[in-house]
Design a protein around this motif. Sequence first.
Motif, PDB file in Angstrom:
ATOM      1  N   THR A 111       0.844  -1.197   0.000  1.00 42.34           N
ATOM      2  CA  THR A 111       0.000   0.000   0.000  1.00 42.34           C
ATOM      3  C   THR A 111       0.874   1.240   0.000  1.00 42.34           C
ATOM      4  OG1 THR A 111      -1.707  -1.170   1.244  1.00 42.34           O
ATOM      5  CG2 THR A 111      -1.852   1.218   1.223  1.00 42.34           C
ATOM      6  N   TYR A 113       1.305   5.046   1.009  1.00 41.85           N
ATOM      7  CA  TYR A 113       0.797   6.033   1.957  1.00 41.85           C
ATOM      8  C   TYR A 113       1.418   7.376   1.614  1.00 41.85           C
ATOM      9  CZ  TYR A 113      -0.799   2.016   4.592  1.00 41.85           C
ATOM     10  OH  TYR A 113      -1.427   0.861   4.967  1.00 41.85           O
ATOM     11  N   ARG A 125      -3.115   9.805   3.755  1.00 45.01           N
ATOM     12  CA  ARG A 125      -4.035   8.952   3.008  1.00 45.01           C
ATOM     13  C   ARG A 125      -3.325   7.728   2.467  1.00 45.01           C
ATOM     14  NH1 ARG A 125      -4.686  10.638  -2.657  1.00 45.01           N
ATOM     15  NH2 ARG A 125      -2.907  11.909  -3.162  1.00 45.01           N
ATOM     16  N   SER A 126      -4.100   6.685   2.267  1.00 42.79           N
ATOM     17  CA  SER A 126      -3.603   5.506   1.562  1.00 42.79           C
ATOM     18  C   SER A 126      -4.133   5.609   0.134  1.00 42.79           C
ATOM     19  CB  SER A 126      -4.055   4.214   2.243  1.00 42.79           C
ATOM     20  OG  SER A 126      -5.454   4.155   2.342  1.00 42.79           O
ATOM     21  N   THR A 134      -7.811   7.574  -3.744  1.00 38.96           N
ATOM     22  CA  THR A 134      -7.647   7.519  -2.296  1.00 38.96           C
ATOM     23  C   THR A 134      -8.489   6.379  -1.740  1.00 38.96           C
ATOM     24  OG1 THR A 134      -7.264   9.890  -2.201  1.00 38.96           O
ATOM     25  CG2 THR A 134      -7.941   8.824  -0.158  1.00 38.96           C
ATOM     26  N   ILE A 135      -7.847   5.513  -0.949  1.00 34.61           N
ATOM     27  CA  ILE A 135      -8.549   4.394  -0.314  1.00 34.61           C
ATOM     28  C   ILE A 135      -9.112   4.837   1.028  1.00 34.61           C
ATOM     29  CG2 ILE A 135      -8.267   2.075   0.646  1.00 34.61           C
ATOM     30  CD1 ILE A 135      -5.929   1.748  -1.422  1.00 34.61           C
ATOM     31  N   ALA A 136      -8.270   5.464   1.839  1.00 30.89           N
ATOM     32  CA  ALA A 136      -8.683   5.983   3.146  1.00 30.89           C
ATOM     33  C   ALA A 136      -7.891   7.250   3.406  1.00 30.89           C
ATOM     34  CB  ALA A 136      -8.417   4.959   4.240  1.00 30.89           C
ATOM     35  N   SER A 137      -8.473   8.178   4.156  1.00 30.32           N
ATOM     36  CA  SER A 137      -7.749   9.398   4.488  1.00 30.32           C
ATOM     37  C   SER A 137      -8.233   9.950   5.814  1.00 30.32           C
ATOM     38  CB  SER A 137      -7.907  10.456   3.392  1.00 30.32           C
ATOM     39  OG  SER A 137      -9.222  10.938   3.363  1.00 30.32           O
ATOM     40  N   THR A 138      -7.373  10.722   6.451  1.00 32.67           N
ATOM     41  CA  THR A 138      -7.713  11.412   7.685  1.00 32.67           C
ATOM     42  C   THR A 138      -7.167  12.825   7.584  1.00 32.67           C
ATOM     43  OG1 THR A 138      -7.633   9.367   8.976  1.00 32.67           O
ATOM     44  CG2 THR A 138      -7.436  11.435  10.192  1.00 32.67           C
ATOM     45  N   TYR A 169      -1.157   6.852  13.699  1.00 32.07           N
ATOM     46  CA  TYR A 169      -2.407   6.359  13.125  1.00 32.07           C
ATOM     47  C   TYR A 169      -2.414   4.835  13.112  1.00 32.07           C
ATOM     48  CZ  TYR A 169      -2.622  11.094  11.162  1.00 32.07           C
ATOM     49  OH  TYR A 169      -2.628  12.446  11.001  1.00 32.07           O
ATOM     50  N   ASP A 173      -6.880   1.633   8.484  1.00 31.38           N
ATOM     51  CA  ASP A 173      -7.969   2.612   8.422  1.00 31.38           C
ATOM     52  C   ASP A 173      -7.546   4.060   8.681  1.00 31.38           C
ATOM     53  OD1 ASP A 173      -7.388   2.221  11.065  1.00 31.38           O
ATOM     54  OD2 ASP A 173      -9.441   1.869  11.710  1.00 31.38           O
ATOM     55  N   GLN A 175      -6.972   5.741  11.419  1.00 29.50           N
ATOM     56  CA  GLN A 175      -7.633   6.424  12.528  1.00 29.50           C
ATOM     57  C   GLN A 175      -6.559   6.980  13.460  1.00 29.50           C
ATOM     58  OE1 GLN A 175     -10.994   6.986  12.757  1.00 29.50           O
ATOM     59  NE2 GLN A 175     -10.872   6.129  10.688  1.00 29.50           N
TER      60      GLN A 175
END
Length: 181
Positions: A111, A113, A125-126, A134-138, A169, A173, A175
């Motif tokens: 993955t 990042y 983000r991933s 973008t797969i997931a982001s914060t 994180y 995910d 988080q």
Amino acid sequence: LTAATHAQRGAIETTTAPRRRPRRPAGEKPPPDEPPPTRMPCCAPLLALAVLATAAVGLCARDGQLAEALSPGGAPRGLLERAYVCSYVVDATVPHLADAFTQGLTIANGTLYESDGLYGHSQVRSVDRISGWTIASTRMKHHHFAEGIEVVGNKLVQLTWKASVVLEYSLPDLQLLREVP
């Protein structure tokens, strides 16, 4: 032969470059029929080159050569004779968000990042390595400017600029687990 002669013979095709729009005074709104300004094209090839260059530095710095070359006393005798030379090949380019200003980049367990820095818009983000999606982001707090990242075990660690805060994180995910001043 002159350009005019070539043009007469049909050897040169002439085009007119688009003219730049004159600047409007600050605060003045554009007329409703004016098209929006064009944006710069995506910099995917530049991102791919940056990833490969980072990897190449890591691969080329064998047997402490990089540390020796950067030592305060200058390059030791014979360093150039035994320098390891490497190259790279761009296998593919991937689309990249035009408003994501990459500050940190790492790959772990297949993955990608990315840490994007800009006050009020920083995020981690991933990213799908094939599509660039973008797969997931914060998103980060507005006063944090995102910098470098690294995966440590099953967590991602992110540095900030000027705030002197390290963010941790969970993976995959993203988080936020904690902030360390």
